[in-house]
Write a protein that holds these residues in place. Structure first.
Motif, short mmCIF file in Angstrom:
data_model
loop_
_atom_site.label_atom_id
_atom_site.label_comp_id
_atom_site.label_asym_id
_atom_site.label_seq_id
_atom_site.Cartn_x
_atom_site.Cartn_y
_atom_site.Cartn_z
N ILE A 231 82.03 -23.88 82.83
CA ILE A 231 82.02 -23.70 81.38
C ILE A 231 80.85 -24.47 80.76
O ILE A 231 80.16 -23.97 79.86
CB ILE A 231 83.36 -24.16 80.78
CG1 ILE A 231 84.48 -23.19 81.19
CG2 ILE A 231 83.27 -24.26 79.26
CD1 ILE A 231 85.87 -23.66 80.79
N LEU A 232 80.59 -25.68 81.26
CA LEU A 232 79.46 -26.46 80.76
C LEU A 232 78.14 -25.78 81.09
O LEU A 232 77.21 -25.75 80.26
CB LEU A 232 79.51 -27.87 81.36
CG LEU A 232 80.67 -28.74 80.92
CD1 LEU A 232 80.73 -30.02 81.73
CD2 LEU A 232 80.57 -29.06 79.43
N LEU A 233 78.03 -25.22 82.29
CA LEU A 233 76.79 -24.53 82.67
C LEU A 233 76.57 -23.27 81.83
O LEU A 233 75.43 -22.87 81.59
CB LEU A 233 76.82 -24.18 84.16
CG LEU A 233 75.54 -23.56 84.74
CD1 LEU A 233 74.32 -24.43 84.47
CD2 LEU A 233 75.70 -23.31 86.24
N ASP A 234 77.64 -22.68 81.34
CA ASP A 234 77.51 -21.49 80.48
C ASP A 234 76.74 -21.79 79.20
O ASP A 234 76.23 -20.88 78.56
CB ASP A 234 78.90 -20.95 80.10
CG ASP A 234 79.59 -20.23 81.25
OD1 ASP A 234 78.89 -19.80 82.19
OD2 ASP A 234 80.84 -20.14 81.23
N THR A 235 76.66 -23.06 78.82
CA THR A 235 76.00 -23.42 77.55
C THR A 235 74.49 -23.58 77.71
O THR A 235 73.80 -23.85 76.73
CB THR A 235 76.57 -24.73 76.99
OG1 THR A 235 76.19 -25.83 77.85
CG2 THR A 235 78.08 -24.66 76.88
N VAL A 236 73.95 -23.43 78.93
CA VAL A 236 72.53 -23.67 79.16
C VAL A 236 71.69 -22.57 78.52
O VAL A 236 72.10 -21.40 78.47
CB VAL A 236 72.22 -23.79 80.67
CG1 VAL A 236 72.24 -22.43 81.36
CG2 VAL A 236 70.89 -24.49 80.90
N ASP A 237 70.52 -22.95 78.03
CA ASP A 237 69.58 -22.01 77.44
C ASP A 237 68.54 -21.63 78.48
O ASP A 237 68.12 -22.49 79.26
CB ASP A 237 68.91 -22.65 76.22
CG ASP A 237 67.99 -21.67 75.51
OD1 ASP A 237 66.80 -21.60 75.88
OD2 ASP A 237 68.45 -20.99 74.58
N PRO A 238 68.09 -20.36 78.53
CA PRO A 238 67.09 -19.97 79.53
C PRO A 238 65.85 -20.85 79.53
O PRO A 238 65.29 -21.15 80.60
CB PRO A 238 66.75 -18.52 79.15
CG PRO A 238 68.00 -18.02 78.49
CD PRO A 238 68.56 -19.20 77.76
N LEU A 239 65.39 -21.29 78.35
CA LEU A 239 64.20 -22.13 78.30
C LEU A 239 64.46 -23.52 78.87
O LEU A 239 63.54 -24.19 79.35
CB LEU A 239 63.69 -22.25 76.86
CG LEU A 239 62.99 -21.00 76.29
CD1 LEU A 239 62.57 -21.23 74.86
CD2 LEU A 239 61.80 -20.62 77.15
N GLU A 240 65.72 -23.97 78.84
CA GLU A 240 66.05 -25.24 79.48
C GLU A 240 65.93 -25.12 80.99
O GLU A 240 65.61 -26.09 81.69
CB GLU A 240 67.47 -25.66 79.11
CG GLU A 240 67.65 -26.10 77.67
CD GLU A 240 69.06 -26.56 77.41
OE1 GLU A 240 69.25 -27.76 77.10
OE2 GLU A 240 70.00 -25.74 77.53
N LEU A 241 66.20 -23.92 81.51
CA LEU A 241 66.16 -23.71 82.95
C LEU A 241 64.73 -23.68 83.48
O LEU A 241 64.41 -24.30 84.49
CB LEU A 241 66.87 -22.41 83.32
CG LEU A 241 68.38 -22.38 83.11
CD1 LEU A 241 68.92 -20.98 83.37
CD2 LEU A 241 69.08 -23.38 84.02
N ILE A 242 63.85 -22.93 82.82
CA ILE A 242 62.51 -22.77 83.36
C ILE A 242 61.56 -23.89 82.97
O ILE A 242 60.51 -24.07 83.57
CB ILE A 242 61.89 -21.41 82.95
CG1 ILE A 242 61.69 -21.33 81.44
CG2 ILE A 242 62.74 -20.26 83.44
CD1 ILE A 242 60.91 -20.10 81.00
N GLY A 243 61.95 -24.68 81.96
CA GLY A 243 61.07 -25.76 81.49
C GLY A 243 59.85 -25.16 80.81
O GLY A 243 59.88 -24.02 80.36
N PRO A 244 58.77 -25.93 80.73
CA PRO A 244 58.65 -27.26 81.31
C PRO A 244 58.99 -28.39 80.34
O PRO A 244 58.88 -29.55 80.69
CB PRO A 244 57.17 -27.31 81.68
CG PRO A 244 56.50 -26.50 80.61
CD PRO A 244 57.48 -25.40 80.27
#
Length: 333
Positions: A231-244
């Motif tokens: 559930i916590l991981l569901d809140t991630v934004d795509p830009l947070e994943l790819i950085g930088p």
């Protein structure tokens, strides 16, 4: 448009959530992915599929205690017939791991407008582990299922390892401030830490049918902890994943601060290929002089191309096959 490049590019960061018994990886690929994709002029849909599998390979490879190589193969009857990747473990502490990737596809059947996964048909997702000379290789296979190759990887771990696993990925072309457009990819892998004696839960005392899911494997607090992490991981934004702009450590604190995230040494990743003229000659050593003649060019040479890195090898046919007349260095056989 993204911010400036940071030191976390082309790395895999292992972590553990101490309060949830969950481990994971945060991966960022930029230069590596660009090197992988620039070897071929792939259509955008194939580029996206290769990027996804390369990112999965980086995270899965880093979880394994490898002596040599982990490979992922996606074989199917769709337009994207084959996607193959290799992860070569570091040869020494502090050294980078190496990744290479290749795709074979039917351009006439490609759907350039829809989701890239629409070009994947029926087939299988396979992980192959080669620990080197003297060790028995391992192969695990699961059917292609779900709506992405990440879902296929999750199914693989549930079926083959009975380990609930989750991938959240983002990838695509982006532009750093003042730079050129390049490929970037990033993702988070979550995995329930294995117990000493893993077992599959049963419903109403009956064996679970079909493909396994987390609810079939976990019970009680284990399931609650796993569900909360997802559930916590569901809140991630795509830009947070790819950085930088957002560092992986900052991302872990933002997502999982209540579960006491603990990080370990990051693993650098680079592009690398294991091909060589020697390996090409070994693969051709099963052919007779008569066979070699059939694939000798009009110029009187035998040629071979590496599908992964584009290396081109030119050899004298007299030095190829088990009936070679002379050694490759020109000496008498």
């Amino acid at each position: 448009m993204l911010g400036t490049k940071i030191a976390w590019d082309d790395t895999v960061l292992p972590f553990q959530l101490d309060k949830s018994d969950v481990r994971g990886r945060v991966a960022r690929l930029d230069g590596v992915l660009e090197r992988v994709l620039e070897q071929h002029n792939y259509p955008p849909a194939i580029e996206a599929l290769v990027a996804e599998v390369a990112l999965l390979t980086a995270m899965i490879g880093q979880t394994m205690k490898l002596r040599w190589k982990l490979s992922i193969q996606v074989r199917n009857d769709g337009a994207a017939r084959l996607i193959a990747t290799d992860y070569y473990a570091p040869t020494a502490d502090g050294q980078p791991a190496r990744i290479r990737a290749y795709a074979s596809y039917d351009e006439d059947r490609l759907d350039p407008t829809g989701d890239a996964f629409a070009n994947i048909g029926s087939g299988y997702f396979a992980i192959l582990i080669d620990q080197g000379e003297g060790m028995k290789p391992y192969q695990g296979i699961t059917p292609l299922t779900g709506k992405s190759l990440a879902h296929c990887a999750e199914t693989y771990f549930a079926q083959s390892e009975q380990l609930p696993t989750r991938f959240e990925l983002s990838y695509g072309r982006s532009t750093l401030a003042g730079g050129d457009e390049t490929w970037r990819a990033g993702g988070v892998m979550l995995q329930k830490m294995p117990k000493a004696s893993p077992s599959v839960a049963k419903k109403d005392d009956a064996p679970v049918e079909g493909l396994l899911q987390a609810s079939d494997i976990l019970e009680g607090d284990d399931f609650e902890n796993w569900n909360r992490a997802n559930i916590l991981l569901d809140t991630v934004d795509p830009l947070e994943l790819i950085g930088p702009s957002v560092q992986p450590t900052e991302l872990l604190v933002r997502l999982f601060h209540e579960d006491a995230p603990r990080v370990f040494d990051a693993q650098p990743i680079t592009f690398g290929c294991s091909c060589s003229e020697e390996s090409v000659r070994r693969s051709l050593s099963i052919y007779s002089a008569k066979d070699v003649k059939t694939f000798t060019t009009d110029e009187g040479t035998v040629t071979a191309d590496c599908q992964f890195c584009g290396a081109h090898y030119i050899m004298d046919p007299k030095t190829v096959g088990f009936e070679a007349e002379v050694k490759s260095d020109g000496g008498a056989e």
